[in-house]
Design a protein around this motif. Sequence first.
Motif, mmCIF file in Angstrom:
data_model
loop_
_atom_site.group_PDB
_atom_site.id
_atom_site.type_symbol
_atom_site.label_atom_id
_atom_site.label_comp_id
_atom_site.label_asym_id
_atom_site.label_seq_id
_atom_site.Cartn_x
_atom_site.Cartn_y
_atom_site.Cartn_z
ATOM 1 N N ILE A 83 0.837 -1.209 0.000
ATOM 2 C CA ILE A 83 0.000 0.000 0.000
ATOM 3 C C ILE A 83 0.874 1.262 0.000
ATOM 4 O O ILE A 83 1.880 1.312 0.712
ATOM 5 C CB ILE A 83 -0.955 -0.015 1.228
ATOM 6 N N ILE A 181 -14.683 -0.287 -0.052
ATOM 7 C CA ILE A 181 -13.661 0.213 0.874
ATOM 8 C C ILE A 181 -13.556 -0.697 2.091
ATOM 9 O O ILE A 181 -12.455 -0.964 2.594
ATOM 10 C CB ILE A 181 -13.940 1.686 1.239
ATOM 11 N N SER A 184 -11.463 -3.615 1.112
ATOM 12 C CA SER A 184 -10.067 -3.209 0.939
ATOM 13 C C SER A 184 -9.373 -3.000 2.271
ATOM 14 O O SER A 184 -8.260 -3.502 2.473
ATOM 15 C CB SER A 184 -9.987 -1.913 0.129
ATOM 16 N N ASP A 187 -8.750 -6.368 4.061
ATOM 17 C CA ASP A 187 -7.674 -7.170 3.469
ATOM 18 C C ASP A 187 -6.313 -6.508 3.660
ATOM 19 O O ASP A 187 -5.308 -7.186 3.897
ATOM 20 C CB ASP A 187 -7.958 -7.410 1.984
ATOM 21 N N LEU A 188 -6.277 -5.170 3.563
ATOM 22 C CA LEU A 188 -5.009 -4.457 3.759
ATOM 23 C C LEU A 188 -4.532 -4.568 5.209
ATOM 24 O O LEU A 188 -3.339 -4.738 5.463
ATOM 25 C CB LEU A 188 -5.173 -2.982 3.367
ATOM 26 N N ASN A 226 -12.795 4.350 -8.139
ATOM 27 C CA ASN A 226 -12.581 4.303 -6.681
ATOM 28 C C ASN A 226 -11.355 5.119 -6.298
ATOM 29 O O ASN A 226 -10.369 5.132 -7.032
ATOM 30 C CB ASN A 226 -12.387 2.850 -6.222
#
Length: 309
Positions: A83, A181, A184, A187-188, A226
């Motif tokens: 990221i 979101i 995301s 998972d992040l 996004n």
Amino acid sequence: MSRRVGRSRLELPGYAPVYSGKVRELYAPIDPSTGQASRDTLLLVATDRISAYDFILDSEIPDKGKVLTQLSLWWFEQLVDIIPNHVISTQVPDAVAGRAVLVQRLDMVPVECIGRAYLTGSGLAEYRQTSSVCGLPLPAGLQDGSLLPSPIFTPTTKAPIGQHDQPMTYAEVTAKVGIAIAASVRDLTIAILERGNEIAADRGILLADTKVEFGLDTSRPDARGNPTIMLADEVLTPDSSRFWPAATWQPGRAQDSYDKQFVRDWLTSASGWDRSSGEAPPALPDDIIEATRSKYVEAYESLTGQTFA
Ligand code: PZK
């Protein structure tokens, strides 16, 4: 119970105070030509303040802000293939050299994203009452410090200072930020926790859990429109994470805290302070301050393999 200390903010010429947290502060750079506070950047400053048992102590730990800032910068690099992050520059005023970063101002995701690899703290308390954490059922028989079958995402609300964050279910996160979101950031968070544990394992350190903050860069929409999700705040520091020495890890009891053990032990024994009295804890003796400073430096040096200058 927590208590704000009326410590005066730093005087930073050219910067306007935006927000003062328990141990960190935010400023907005002022554009010298217009006199206007910047709308796209912030100065994130780590102080030497330390909290224990939900109190901000009167004593500061020398270099703590620098150690945590440098550690966070190192982790951002270790995570950059997972990221992007908000850091723009480490060129900051001399008064905060080494303990501040200039960052990109983002639309913060209004969820505290917590990942847990081991069960302890508020997660353990919830498990003991409900056999689950944030709506995720867990197997029976887990103890304080148990390794979880797999890492879990246990988000909480962002409560105002002095109040405790409340657990959220994943469904509540999707209701708040939308399905894309929510998936995301879940998972992040897990990916960051797993990368953190892979790296820490080589150094004899376990990463029990961590809290991460994400922000959205709406000026950079992807092909589907996004926003780009970015890692913000500080990451994988002892203030945002629980690091445990692997050598003494033993489920079924409270684990040694890597950084604050001297402070906690002294406060709850030799100091004579009664944790349940509601009174502020006393100032720390010099040897406890020095031993604690050494633990922060040791955490930085063991994790990064670099000498703390
Ligand atoms: C932001 N916080 C929490 C952190 C404090 C408070 N890149 C960003 N853009 C916009 N807002 C924030 C950030 C970041 N990071 C972070 N609140 C807002 C916070 C540090 C000190 F006082």
